[in-house]
Design an enzyme around this catalytic site. Structure first.
Site, mmCIF file in Angstrom:
data_model
loop_
_atom_site.group_PDB
_atom_site.id
_atom_site.type_symbol
_atom_site.label_atom_id
_atom_site.label_comp_id
_atom_site.label_asym_id
_atom_site.label_seq_id
_atom_site.Cartn_x
_atom_site.Cartn_y
_atom_site.Cartn_z
ATOM 1 C CD GLU B 97 -2.181 -2.329 1.092
ATOM 2 O OE1 GLU B 97 -0.902 -2.694 1.420
ATOM 3 O OE2 GLU B 97 -2.801 -3.072 0.406
ATOM 4 C CG HIS B 166 -10.833 -7.420 6.743
ATOM 5 N ND1 HIS B 166 -10.465 -8.486 7.442
ATOM 6 C CD2 HIS B 166 -10.122 -7.513 5.650
ATOM 7 C CE1 HIS B 166 -9.354 -9.077 6.875
ATOM 8 N NE2 HIS B 166 -9.229 -8.514 5.815
#
Lengths: 438, 369
Positions: B97, B166
């Site tokens: 990322e 998540h």
């Protein structure tokens, strides 16, 4: 496998490993990895137990070493190199003391790294996009940024073209000089450089430019370093990574920063052509970065250059390095491995320099720096209303307008009458008038 | 921890998915009964269309992220873009990322207009320095020299059964940062119009999608179907007018708020539902106007309660002249203040649903200051 072939041809330091030469056993599927029948561990990118070699042209006394192919430079270019190198300590001397006098909040010197910075700058084209860490003011000066712009940035006055006085000292930036704004968090510039190079590759009239990315060996411990090199190699783009291995990340010596063979050993791990160079030899840096740049453009890929140097100065004005290293160590390095002295001796050997020229240069540079300093010191700050500009491009959101109107209202009410505000307002260009008269 | 008490005390709830499907069959058609052409589109297709149209319009726009090209995106939002635009403009990246967010920021600083897809915003935390410190601040720090027109997009907030790491809503995180714009769309129309605006915006935009809405179909007006359909960032939309209580919600909570308004309507209670659309800039004026009309405010969000979007709206309302119009304390309906549990029964209890909103609205209505 064009890439691998070209890499092994062009990189002299990657020797084929003799112990792997057992082609008879074939190779792994989906890989070029030859199969061997004996467990073989390795912990060196050189194929032997030797460390990665360091490329050097001039010895400590400015004499070309055996087998050195010096770059063809003329006297004018050599003088330009030397003058740019000499300018850095002259600027550092003044600005370091200016900080100590409390006139600016912060400063970082480049003592000891003059050859790395100026040699790299000279090897790049002036429109290559530079993403620095913070100690690369010499690149900007090489490109004609000028002392007034340096001073204006460090003082944060209204002439500051880097950022209207919004950034800490030495956080330069100049689109005109293709120098990206310095970002304080370490190593963010590394993946960004891969992105800048990707953009260059996609811009037709920029196909002859590279992105050049500077960082220290300490910053190379950040995840961003690994992410940046990985991405630069998997999304190929012309970027030259220049690691300034100056031995210290503030107080942490490089011996505690990594256990492997410096930063250069990581390049091949990412499939990146890599070289280690004596960062105190300006001609070696010049040659290595020129070749790195050429390879990067030629292959459209990243190249890594590790410049081995020594940070003679403190990390910044917030640091006293004698708390973690002996003064004698620093003095020794200054004496026996001084990049300025080394190149001066070489120039003298060519008949391009002498004591008089040295005297003249030093007094000229000092005078130039002092003149710029005196000018910057007396300049006002940017207009107060600049506090609220450039937060967003395009239409200004209400919350910015509201804050500006709030300040204007308070200025109208107290600006003239409340002593602390009246005094402070004098320091701004327009004295806050542009707000309070609205 | 009023919100937690409310949540755990709430009646048994059905799974959000079933709410969504019932929503699809009942609610939407009625909301948009006036839609002029019978067009519908899923949120996923609306996002895809927005990117495609903007990539056709501007050569500088490109998409990058994990699996966005060959795999068509983890949630298929970038489906077909590789075939249409090729590898140079639809770029698969390694799983880093901070790496691809950094590349996107660098490319934006150098003049391109990247769309950086995060598989979820939960993973964008590994790149948050690039978003906040570099993308968000460089324009200001460079004295206006260097804009950073990048869009960070991907699913945000809780999905189903994917547990604590998540299932977080980052609206309030990014909403804190001057220099960033933050969008949290709900409908297909929102997604298309706002994503197109985000791509054209000269600033970095954090575009917070919702996984559970990707497959939901919404009516699309002829206007929304057009290539030039843009929605302004920073403007909320009154999805349903009412005079008794104001619901302010974003993303999936707009669905529940509209359902709650339907239930309340059967009892003669007229709820006004505001779809925030943007978190930053926050359209506080639309909320103020509504509060002045209804005198009651219930803020609904899927994020944690503390320092959240609801907290900010509440603060801004009570700091403003709208405070004088309030007839009851402002209510926040939020996710529970615990890391999201995995077990379905516990997960259900951790997030607001329609019944809870109805219950809190009634509490607000039957109280007075």
């Amino acid at each position: 496998m064009f890439r691998r072939a070209s890499r092994s041809l062009r990189t002299p330091f990657l020797h084929p490993r003799a112990s792997f030469a057992t082609r008879a056993l074939g190779r792994l599927p989906n890989s070029q990895s030859p199969i061997v029948s004996q467990p073989h561990f390795f912990n060196s990118v050189t194929g032997s137990n030797e460390q990665i070699p360091a490329f050097r042209l001039l010895d400590g006394t400015g004499v070309p070493i055996e087998g050195a192919d010096l770059p063809e430079i003329d006297e004018a270019f050599a003088r330009k190199l030397y003058e740019n190198m000499q300018l850095l300590p002259n600027l550092d001397n003044i600005l370091y003391n200016v900080q100590r006098q409390g006139k600016i909040s912060f400063y970082m010197t480049a003592y000891g790294e003059e050859a790395t910075i100026v040699g790299s700058a000279a090897a790049l084209e002036d429109n290559d996009e530079v993403l620095g860490q913070y100690r690369e003011m010499g690149v900007l000066l090489w490109r004609g940024f000028g002392l007034d712009n340096v001073m204006a940035q460090c003082f944060g006055n209204h002439e500051d073209t880097s950022g209207k006085g919004r950034q800490m000292p030495v956080h330069f930036g100049s689109p005109k000089h293709h120098f990206h704004t310095i970002s304080s968090p370490l190593a963010t510039q590394i993946p960004q450089a891969a992105g800048v190079a990707y953009a260059l590759r996609r811009t037709p009239d920029r196909s002859n430019s590279v992105a050049a990315c500077f960082f220290g060996e300490g910053a190379a411990s950040e995840g961003d370093f690994h992410a940046g090199l990985l991405l630069a190699s998997t999304i190929p783009s012309p970027v030259v990574f220049i690691a300034r291995n100056n031995g210290f990340a503030i107080s942490t010596p490089s011996s505690e920063q990594y256990y492997g063979d410096g930063i250069a050993s990581r390049g091949p791990g990412y499939g990146i052509d890599t070289i280690r160079v004596d960062g105190n030899d300006v001609l070696a840096v010049l040659t290595a970065v020129r070749e790195a740049r050429a390879r990067s453009l030629d292959q459209g890929r990243a190249v890594l250059v590790e410049c081995m140097s020594y940070r003679v100065g403190h990390h910044s004005t917030s640091d006293d390095s004698f708390a973690y290293r002996a003064r004698s160590e620093v003095d020794d390095r200054k004496r026996i491995d001084n990049p300025l002295v080394r190149f001066r001796l070489y120039m003298e050997s060519r008949g391009w320099w002498n004591a008089e020229a040295e005297e003249e240069l030093k007094s000229r540079l000092k005078a130039d720096v002092l003149k710029a300093f005196k000018h910057a010191e007396t300049q006002s700050r940017c207009e107060l209303s600049e506090l609220f500009t450039d937060i967003y491009g395009g239409e200004e959101p209400w919350n910015i307008k509201e804050q500006r109107e709030d300040l204007a209202r308070l200025l109208k009410k107290y600006g003239e009458d409340w002593e602390p505000w009246r005094v402070e307002l004098q320091k701004f260009k327009n004295k806050g008038q542009e707000l309070s008269t609205k | 921890m009023a919100s937690l008490t409310r949540l755990t005390a709430s009646v048994q709830k059905s799974r959000s998915a079933s709410l969504l499907s019932s929503y699809r069959s009942l609610r939407l058609v009625r909301t948009y009964a006036t839609a002029d052409n019978g067009h519908t589109m899923t949120v996923r297709d609306a996002l895809n269309a927005a990117m495609e149209e903007e990539m056709i319009r501007d050569e500088k726009v490109y998409v990058m992220g994990e699996e966005v090209a060959r795999y068509n995106g983890a949630y298929k939002v970038t489906k077909g873009l590789l075939d249409k635009f090729g590898e140079k403009r639809v770029v698969d990246t390694p799983i880093t990322e901070m790496g691809f967010a950094g590349i996107a920021v660098g490319a934006a600083l150098a003049g391109l207009r990247p769309i950086c897809e995060f598989m979820t915003f939960n993973f964008a935390m590994q790149a948050i320095d690039q978003i906040v410190n570099s993308a968000g601040k460089t324009y200001y720090m460079s004295g206006g020299n260097v804009p950073c027109p990048v869009v960070f997009r991907g699913p945000n907030g809780a999905a189903l059964g994917v547990a604590a790491q998540h299932s977080q809503d980052y609206a309030s995180w990014y909403g804190q940062v001057p220099g960033l714009k933050v969008v949290s769309p709900w409908s297909a129309e929102d997604c298309k119009g706002l994503l197109k605006s985000a791509i054209r915006d000269p600033n970095p935009v954090v575009f917070l999608e919702n996984e559970m809405l990707y497959g939901v179909s919404f009516p699309m007006s002829s206007e929304a179907m057009s290539d030039n359909f843009l929605l302004p960032i920073g403007k909320a939309k009154v999805e349903r007018e009412g005079s008794d209580v104001t619901f302010v919600a974003h993303s999936k909570m707009v669905t529940h708020s509209l359902e709650a308004a339907d239930i309340l309507a059967k009892e003669g209670i007229k709820a006004e539902v505001i779809n925030l659309r943007s978190i930053r800039p926050l359209d506080i004026d639309t909320i103020k106007s509504s509060v002045k009309k209804t005198n009651r405010l219930v803020i609904v969000e899927g994020g944690f309660p503390a320092f959240g979007v609801g907290s900010e709206i509440c603060a801004q309302i009570i700091e403003s002249e709208a405070f004088d119009y309030l007839d009851a304390p402002v209510e926040r309906v939020t996710g529970a203040d615990v890391p999201t549990p995995y077990a379905a029964n516990l997960e259900d209890l951790a997030f607001p649903d329609t019944n809870l909103i109805v219950k809190v609205a009634k509490r607000s209505l039957y109280r007075t200051n």
